[in-house]
Design a protein around this motif. Structure first.
Motif, PDB file in Angstrom:
ATOM      1  N   GLU A   6       3.029 -19.923 -13.929  1.00 10.97           N
ATOM      2  CA  GLU A   6       2.212 -20.685 -14.869  1.00 10.97           C
ATOM      3  C   GLU A   6       3.020 -20.900 -16.139  1.00 10.97           C
ATOM      4  O   GLU A   6       3.577 -19.957 -16.689  1.00 10.97           O
ATOM      5  CB  GLU A   6       0.940 -19.912 -15.213  1.00 10.97           C
ATOM      6  CG  GLU A   6      -0.073 -19.892 -14.097  1.00 10.97           C
ATOM      7  CD  GLU A   6      -0.708 -21.244 -13.861  1.00 10.97           C
ATOM      8  OE1 GLU A   6      -1.063 -21.946 -14.832  1.00 10.97           O
ATOM      9  OE2 GLU A   6      -0.826 -21.639 -12.677  1.00 10.97           O
ATOM     10  N   PRO A   7       3.086 -22.169 -16.650  1.00 14.02           N
ATOM     11  CA  PRO A   7       3.836 -22.392 -17.880  1.00 14.02           C
ATOM     12  C   PRO A   7       3.076 -21.803 -19.062  1.00 14.02           C
ATOM     13  O   PRO A   7       1.867 -21.660 -19.031  1.00 14.02           O
ATOM     14  CB  PRO A   7       3.914 -23.913 -17.973  1.00 14.02           C
ATOM     15  CG  PRO A   7       2.788 -24.413 -17.158  1.00 14.02           C
ATOM     16  CD  PRO A   7       2.537 -23.379 -16.104  1.00 14.02           C
ATOM     17  N   PRO A   8       3.783 -21.460 -20.110  1.00 14.04           N
ATOM     18  CA  PRO A   8       3.109 -20.967 -21.299  1.00 14.04           C
ATOM     19  C   PRO A   8       2.176 -22.038 -21.857  1.00 14.04           C
ATOM     20  O   PRO A   8       2.365 -23.233 -21.638  1.00 14.04           O
ATOM     21  CB  PRO A   8       4.250 -20.659 -22.275  1.00 14.04           C
ATOM     22  CG  PRO A   8       5.504 -20.695 -21.469  1.00 14.04           C
ATOM     23  CD  PRO A   8       5.218 -21.464 -20.228  1.00 14.04           C
ATOM     24  N   ASP A   9       1.163 -21.635 -22.616  1.00 14.32           N
ATOM     25  CA  ASP A   9       0.161 -22.554 -23.173  1.00 14.32           C
ATOM     26  C   ASP A   9       0.802 -23.646 -24.038  1.00 14.32           C
ATOM     27  O   ASP A   9       0.380 -24.799 -24.012  1.00 14.32           O
ATOM     28  CB  ASP A   9      -0.872 -21.777 -23.982  1.00 14.32           C
ATOM     29  CG  ASP A   9      -1.778 -20.949 -23.082  1.00 14.32           C
ATOM     30  OD1 ASP A   9      -1.877 -21.314 -21.883  1.00 14.32           O
ATOM     31  OD2 ASP A   9      -2.385 -19.993 -23.571  1.00 14.32           O
ATOM     32  N   ALA A  10       1.818 -23.347 -24.808  1.00 16.11           N
ATOM     33  CA  ALA A  10       2.478 -24.336 -25.685  1.00 16.11           C
ATOM     34  C   ALA A  10       3.151 -25.426 -24.850  1.00 16.11           C
ATOM     35  O   ALA A  10       3.075 -26.619 -25.162  1.00 16.11           O
ATOM     36  CB  ALA A  10       3.490 -23.646 -26.593  1.00 16.11           C
ATOM     37  N   VAL A  11       3.789 -25.038 -23.770  1.00 14.52           N
ATOM     38  CA  VAL A  11       4.455 -26.007 -22.894  1.00 14.52           C
ATOM     39  C   VAL A  11       3.413 -26.862 -22.193  1.00 14.52           C
ATOM     40  O   VAL A  11       3.559 -28.073 -22.074  1.00 14.52           O
ATOM     41  CB  VAL A  11       5.365 -25.287 -21.873  1.00 14.52           C
ATOM     42  CG1 VAL A  11       5.920 -26.276 -20.860  1.00 14.52           C
ATOM     43  CG2 VAL A  11       6.478 -24.557 -22.580  1.00 14.52           C
ATOM     44  N   ARG A  12       2.342 -26.206 -21.741  1.00 14.23           N
ATOM     45  CA  ARG A  12       1.268 -26.930 -21.071  1.00 14.23           C
ATOM     46  C   ARG A  12       0.667 -27.977 -22.028  1.00 14.23           C
ATOM     47  O   ARG A  12       0.427 -29.111 -21.639  1.00 14.23           O
ATOM     48  CB  ARG A  12       0.191 -25.960 -20.604  1.00 14.23           C
ATOM     49  CG  ARG A  12      -0.927 -26.659 -19.852  1.00 14.23           C
ATOM     50  CD  ARG A  12      -1.931 -25.684 -19.364  1.00 14.23           C
ATOM     51  NE  ARG A  12      -1.294 -24.986 -18.242  1.00 14.23           N
ATOM     52  CZ  ARG A  12      -1.881 -24.075 -17.516  1.00 14.23           C
ATOM     53  NH1 ARG A  12      -3.093 -23.679 -17.790  1.00 14.23           N
ATOM     54  NH2 ARG A  12      -1.259 -23.507 -16.512  1.00 14.23           N
ATOM     55  N   ALA A  13       0.452 -27.622 -23.274  1.00 11.33           N
ATOM     56  CA  ALA A  13      -0.123 -28.555 -24.262  1.00 11.33           C
ATOM     57  C   ALA A  13       0.810 -29.732 -24.509  1.00 11.33           C
ATOM     58  O   ALA A  13       0.384 -30.892 -24.573  1.00 11.33           O
ATOM     59  CB  ALA A  13      -0.424 -27.810 -25.564  1.00 11.33           C
TER      60      ALA A  13
END
Length: 180
Positions: A6-13
């Motif tokens: 799972e990508p980190p939340d910052a990358v996902r955003a």
């Protein structure tokens, strides 16, 4: 071969933001395409309207050209007469052309001053007054063919009238003549 991460939340955003921005230009392109189509349709409608205006103007020009040719052949016919209409206080010049014994009269005028109303042509015989219509002018000149015999009338005149259909002249003649 590695398990998904799972990508980190910052990358996902950032990824979602990038995808959204990529979709927006598609919407803008659709809007621009629709706007361009609307402009093209409006342009075509404008051209079609202008074409109708030009066709009507050409028809009027051809009609007046036909009047002019007929007036000139009237002038050149044996027995033709020209009665000049005298002017009161203006530089207006006018004349009536006809062939004696024939139906058909041409009233021509030049140097008519600008009017707020219309120039109306009148034929007079005793107490009887008749108007064949309005003398349409362009730059102070005009011609009106009239279906009548000049022998029926004692006088011809042009008056400046308000834009109404009065049964008798409401103003003094701009130009007039008696007919012998």
């Amino acid at each position: 071969a590695t398990p998904p991460v799972e990508p980190p939340d910052a990358v996902r955003a950032r990824l979602r933001s990038t995808v959204r921005r990529m979709r927006r230009p598609g919407r803008a392109r659709g809007w621009l395409t629709g706007a361009a189509a609307a402009v093209a349709i409006a342009g075509l409608a404008g051209l079609a309207s202008w074409n109708l205006v030009l066709a009507e103007s050409l028809g009027d020009t051809r009609l007046r050209q036909g009047w002019l040719v007929d007036a000139m052949t009237t002038l050149g016919a044996p027995g033709s007469e020209v009665v000049p209409l005298s002017s009161g206080s203006t530089e207006a010049r006018a004349a009536v052309m006809y062939v004696e014994g024939r139906e058909g009269v041409y009233l021509i005028a030049a140097r008519l001053p600008r009017t707020q109303g219309v120039y109306r042509v009148w034929f007079v015989s005793g107490s009887r007054v008749w108007t064949p219509g309005v003398l349409e002018t362009d730059y102070g000149t005009g011609m009106l063919p009239v279906r009548t015999s000049i022998e029926r009338w004692e006088a011809v005149m042009v008056t400046e009238e308000p834009d109404t259909d009065s049964p008798t002249p409401a103003a003094s003649p701009v130009v007039s003549a008696t007919v012998d």
